[in-house]
Design a protein around this motif. Structure first.
Motif, PDB file in Angstrom:
ATOM      1  N   UNK A   1      -1.012 -13.004   2.615  1.00 33.97           N
ATOM      2  CA  UNK A   1      -0.945 -14.182   3.473  1.00 33.97           C
ATOM      3  C   UNK A   1      -2.156 -15.088   3.256  1.00 33.97           C
ATOM      4  N   UNK A   2      -3.315 -14.482   3.024  1.00 29.43           N
ATOM      5  CA  UNK A   2      -4.503 -15.279   2.733  1.00 29.43           C
ATOM      6  C   UNK A   2      -4.300 -16.094   1.458  1.00 29.43           C
ATOM      7  N   UNK A   3      -3.771 -15.459   0.436  1.00 29.65           N
ATOM      8  CA  UNK A   3      -3.526 -16.167  -0.836  1.00 29.65           C
ATOM      9  C   UNK A   3      -2.481 -17.269  -0.646  1.00 29.65           C
ATOM     10  N   UNK A   4      -1.453 -16.967   0.139  1.00 31.96           N
ATOM     11  CA  UNK A   4      -0.407 -17.969   0.373  1.00 31.96           C
ATOM     12  C   UNK A   4      -0.953 -19.193   1.099  1.00 31.96           C
ATOM     13  N   UNK A   5      -1.999 -19.004   1.899  1.00 35.91           N
ATOM     14  CA  UNK A   5      -2.626 -20.119   2.616  1.00 35.91           C
ATOM     15  C   UNK A   5      -3.598 -20.891   1.736  1.00 35.91           C
ATOM     16  N   UNK A   6      -3.785 -20.447   0.492  1.00 34.89           N
ATOM     17  CA  UNK A   6      -4.657 -21.151  -0.433  1.00 34.89           C
ATOM     18  C   UNK A   6      -6.055 -20.597  -0.524  1.00 34.89           C
ATOM     19  N   UNK A   7      -6.280 -19.409   0.008  1.00 32.48           N
ATOM     20  CA  UNK A   7      -7.593 -18.791  -0.046  1.00 32.48           C
ATOM     21  C   UNK A   7      -7.699 -17.838  -1.230  1.00 32.48           C
ATOM     22  N   UNK A   8      -8.890 -17.710  -1.744  1.00 30.15           N
ATOM     23  CA  UNK A   8      -9.180 -16.748  -2.803  1.00 30.15           C
ATOM     24  C   UNK A   8      -9.690 -15.465  -2.151  1.00 30.15           C
ATOM     25  N   UNK A   9      -8.988 -14.369  -2.345  1.00 31.57           N
ATOM     26  CA  UNK A   9      -9.378 -13.098  -1.741  1.00 31.57           C
ATOM     27  C   UNK A   9     -10.492 -12.471  -2.564  1.00 31.57           C
ATOM     28  N   UNK A  10     -11.623 -12.211  -1.918  1.00 34.07           N
ATOM     29  CA  UNK A  10     -12.797 -11.667  -2.589  1.00 34.07           C
ATOM     30  C   UNK A  10     -12.908 -10.156  -2.445  1.00 34.07           C
ATOM     31  N   UNK A  11     -12.401  -9.618  -1.339  1.00 31.10           N
ATOM     32  CA  UNK A  11     -12.587  -8.184  -1.065  1.00 31.10           C
ATOM     33  C   UNK A  11     -11.480  -7.699  -0.149  1.00 31.10           C
ATOM     34  N   UNK A  12     -10.911  -6.539  -0.452  1.00 27.26           N
ATOM     35  CA  UNK A  12      -9.920  -5.877   0.406  1.00 27.26           C
ATOM     36  C   UNK A  12     -10.262  -4.398   0.453  1.00 27.26           C
ATOM     37  N   UNK A  13     -10.409  -3.851   1.653  1.00 23.91           N
ATOM     38  CA  UNK A  13     -10.684  -2.417   1.816  1.00 23.91           C
ATOM     39  C   UNK A  13      -9.873  -1.899   3.003  1.00 23.91           C
ATOM     40  N   UNK A  14      -9.659  -0.596   3.045  1.00 26.38           N
ATOM     41  CA  UNK A  14      -8.949  -0.003   4.181  1.00 26.38           C
ATOM     42  C   UNK A  14      -9.380   1.453   4.330  1.00 26.38           C
ATOM     43  N   UNK A  15      -9.373   1.927   5.574  1.00 29.57           N
ATOM     44  CA  UNK A  15      -9.751   3.314   5.854  1.00 29.57           C
ATOM     45  C   UNK A  15      -8.969   3.852   7.046  1.00 29.57           C
ATOM     46  N   UNK A  16      -8.770   5.148   7.056  1.00 37.17           N
ATOM     47  CA  UNK A  16      -8.159   5.883   8.176  1.00 37.17           C
ATOM     48  C   UNK A  16      -9.277   6.652   8.868  1.00 37.17           C
ATOM     49  N   UNK A  17      -9.388   6.496  10.193  1.00 35.63           N
ATOM     50  CA  UNK A  17     -10.559   6.960  10.930  1.00 35.63           C
ATOM     51  C   UNK A  17     -10.158   7.837  12.118  1.00 35.63           C
ATOM     52  N   UNK A  18     -10.967   8.805  12.393  1.00 33.83           N
ATOM     53  CA  UNK A  18     -10.684   9.802  13.438  1.00 33.83           C
ATOM     54  C   UNK A  18     -11.087   9.264  14.821  1.00 33.83           C
ATOM     55  N   UNK A  19     -10.179   9.404  15.791  1.00 36.80           N
ATOM     56  CA  UNK A  19     -10.423   9.014  17.180  1.00 36.80           C
ATOM     57  C   UNK A  19     -10.251  10.260  18.045  1.00 36.80           C
ATOM     58  N   UNK A  20     -11.235  10.557  18.894  1.00 34.97           N
ATOM     59  CA  UNK A  20     -11.205  11.781  19.702  1.00 34.97           C
ATOM     60  C   UNK A  20     -11.412  11.430  21.171  1.00 34.97           C
ATOM     61  N   UNK A  21     -10.473  11.853  22.012  1.00 39.50           N
ATOM     62  CA  UNK A  21     -10.579  11.682  23.462  1.00 39.50           C
ATOM     63  C   UNK A  21     -10.923  13.035  24.082  1.00 39.50           C
ATOM     64  N   UNK A  22     -11.968  13.043  24.913  1.00 38.24           N
ATOM     65  CA  UNK A  22     -12.432  14.299  25.511  1.00 38.24           C
ATOM     66  C   UNK A  22     -11.955  14.501  26.946  1.00 38.24           C
ATOM     67  N   UNK A  23     -11.377  13.484  27.572  1.00 41.86           N
ATOM     68  CA  UNK A  23     -10.779  13.681  28.894  1.00 41.86           C
ATOM     69  C   UNK A  23      -9.701  12.632  29.124  1.00 41.86           C
ATOM     70  N   UNK A  24      -8.802  12.924  30.037  1.00 39.03           N
ATOM     71  CA  UNK A  24      -7.641  12.055  30.264  1.00 39.03           C
ATOM     72  C   UNK A  24      -8.051  10.734  30.892  1.00 39.03           C
ATOM     73  N   UNK A  25      -9.177  10.698  31.589  1.00 37.42           N
ATOM     74  CA  UNK A  25      -9.662   9.439  32.140  1.00 37.42           C
ATOM     75  C   UNK A  25      -9.993   8.439  31.050  1.00 37.42           C
ATOM     76  N   UNK A  26     -10.554   8.922  29.953  1.00 36.46           N
ATOM     77  CA  UNK A  26     -10.848   8.045  28.817  1.00 36.46           C
ATOM     78  C   UNK A  26      -9.574   7.480  28.219  1.00 36.46           C
ATOM     79  N   UNK A  27      -8.512   8.282  28.191  1.00 34.17           N
ATOM     80  CA  UNK A  27      -7.218   7.795  27.683  1.00 34.17           C
ATOM     81  C   UNK A  27      -6.675   6.707  28.597  1.00 34.17           C
TER      82      UNK A  27
END
Length: 261
Positions: free
Chosen positions: A181-207
């Protein structure tokens, strides 16, 4: 299966329901939930890009906390926010830096002239308005964003909603779509990265607090509606020590090529 301590369960629910959700400060989660941060360090990259900018626009800034922490001297700051309570917090947060906050819908036109900014930024945007981003960037200006990939916190929302269709299980799908979509808008893409990250909930109140604050995770969430599932989640956390989910994040940096619209 372990019995639920009803007094503890009710106390945690009450704590999660009582905390205000305005702004984009997650310090309440300290000791109650953790999320891995992407290796690229968005705040560090933001500070570096701001240091070289004359005038910068931060889209959907929330309470302005991320922008304010990264900003230094010498850069004129402008931000947009679509939710009035957050816009008020952001205005107060950025006022000490000489920044301006404009109330603007996430999915509408940006209320700025063409070629107004040499840097546009956005963290966890609800909508990435690529044609508008390209329009308000000066030639040679850059856009830096950290986005939320599809399937983020799948384990959490499927616990409440059951199996869901339509979410990409490929970690790079959202990043690739955004780059296209960035390229379609006329922008030059300089960098693309992606990661999968761990999320930990320690109590139901935090959820509870998380689902109240990040409302698109379970869009119809209320404690009353999901009390039986919350009781099951509380039991699970007591037995297993935590509830683990995973977020997906991507980084895109793009540049408006000189002379292109």
């Amino acid at each position: 299966m372990a019995a639920v301590d009803l007094d503890e369960f009710e106390r945690l629910l009450a704590e999660g329901e009582a905390e205000p959700v305005e702004g984009w400060d997650f310090s309440w989660f300290d000791g109650r939930a953790t999320e891995e941060r992407p290796s690229w360090g968005y705040s560090r990259l933001l500070a570096d890009r701001l240091s070289a900018a004359e005038i910068a626009l931060d889209l959907q800034t929330g309470g302005g906390e991320v922008l304010a922490e990264a900003a230094g001297d010498g850069t004129r700051l402008v931000a947009t926010e679509g939710w009035p309570p957050n816009a008020a917090i952001a205005a107060q947060c950025l006022r000490r830096l000489g920044g301006t906050v404009v109330l603007a819908a996430e999915d509408g036109l940006l209320p700025f002239r063409d070629r107004s900014f040499d840097l546009v930024t956005g963290r966890h945007l609800i909508v990435e308005p690529w044609p508008e981003i390209a329009r308000v960037l000066r030639p040679g200006g850059t856009f830096l964003t950290q986005g939320v990939g599809s399937g983020t916190n799948r384990e959490l929302y499927e616990f409440f909603l059951g199996p869901q269709r339509g979410d990409d299980r490929s970690d790079d799908a959202a990043a690739d779509r955004a780059a296209d979509k960035a390229r379609a808008a006329g922008l030059e893409v300089l960098d693309v990265r992606h990661e999968r990250l761990r999320v930990v909930f320690h109590d139901v109140g935090a959820v509870v607090y998380f689902l109240r604050k990040v409302v698109w995770t379970v869009p119809d969430f209320t404690v009353a509606k999901y009390r039986p599932r919350l009781a099951e989640l509380h039991r699970k956390i007591v037995v297993e020590g935590s509830f683990v989910s995973h977020s997906r994040r991507y980084l895109i940096e793009a540049r408006r090529v000189n002379g292109r619209s």
